[in-house]
Design a protein around this motif. Sequence first.
Motif: not given
Length: 499
Positions: A125-133, A202-208
């Motif tokens: 769920l952490d990964v899923v919600f992180g990509f939604i961010s 947005r790219v930074l959020t996905a990369a992190a």
Amino acid sequence: MDVDDSLVSVGEFGKYQKRLTCTFVFLQIYVACQSMLIVLVGAQPEYKIIAEEDPSTHEELVKHVVFEEDITSIATEWYLIRQEAYKVNLAGSLFFVGLLLGNLLFGPLSDRFGRKPTFLIGLFLDVVFGFISAIAPNYEVFALTRLLVGIVNGGVSLVAFVLMQEFVGKSYWALTGSLTNLVFAVGIAAFSVIGYYIRDWRVLTAAANSPGVLFFFLFITIPESPRWLYSQGRTQKAEEVLRNMAHRNGNKKIFIQLKPCAGTKNTGRPAHGLTALVRHPILRWRSVILMYVWYVCSLVYYGLTLSAGELKGNRYLNIAMYGLVELPAFPLCLYFIDKSWSGRRKTMTVFLLFAGAACLSTIFLPGKQDFDTGFFVDVTSLALCGKLAVSAAFNIAYVFTAELYPTVIRNAGLGICSMSCRIGGILAPFVPSLKSLNPSMPFIVFGIAGMSGGFLGLLLPETLNKQIAESIEDLHSPDYRRLEDRRKKGIQAQENTLS
């Protein structure tokens, strides 16, 4: 034999445990990136307003504002400036509120349903919600996902720490606990490097968030904690896990037979919950003291970080510095907490007292309340010394707390302590505003908190070289009654061995 004896036979820190520990430790880089994300994603670059008159409404402001730095953030995309600037801090606060809720939820869940399933579901769920961010269409969705990420991220980091500790022998808990916090500090510095090269939020959020995918697949094959299985009365399954660990460590001929764990014969009964921390007098007072210690560590740690953040300069360099300044704390912890003359309790107390003294010392620098003073000893150097000390105390608190709670309720105990820790983190940003009353007031608050937490820590029992309780019933054993009794027995045992 019990689990501790079995781990000695299996190998307290064999090749298999080392691989598991490395994976859990490097997970902290992912956790650190998620924790520090809002610092860069919510960065507000310099801007100017090109208009003859100052815009009276936010809609008019959007038409005339020009950002001067070559970065994007939620502030630049949704124009969160002036009267809307509070929304950036709100998103950060929601993440910490989520951490608090996650600590409350995941501790009892992992004690009830197991470490592994709770951990894997939370990480997914952490990964899923992180990509939604990263793809949030508006601020409201972004803020909601930060709350959800906070909930699962806080729970995942808590369960991961306990699960890692329960795979290794007790004599290695200090090492693995210190490595966890060490890599978290390195993760803060690593995030600053990632942010320096990736300027699009947005790219930074996905990369992190991307490392979480790799870690999820790495952790799918891990076994359940043998300590948790043993504490639940599932002795055969615990023996199977221990034999598998021995086989992976190269010991294929070992015979393991665990004795029944006290208090687990009725395996169908409900697992212990948070109410056990209140009902049991020993656990109740331990929890009260530990909750205050964790609260103090968080309040002083984040408060000093925010105060040091008033320094001007490169934001990426500042983030790296705030992480790297913690590194010397960990070898100091490893050295002192395993010494018989210091141990966990005294070392944690000394570091908290030192942090408090460093903060209180700032009031004896008349006319030097400005951070940039030009003196060798100034507010900045004292604040960073305080952060170094409180980082060490925080590190010890993790290890010490895990050893003070029985296995059946360890996650619940760590969860309630982490909850009080998050309260300290939520309150920390408000303390620097006390400068309006007196320039020294924030450091007086931090100093008093650190000193009081240090002295209260002396009321806790020492756990160095002591047996870990598996069930609550173990606390009724004379070995868990009084610290003085344990010291006398240890001295007598040493004298008998020498004779």
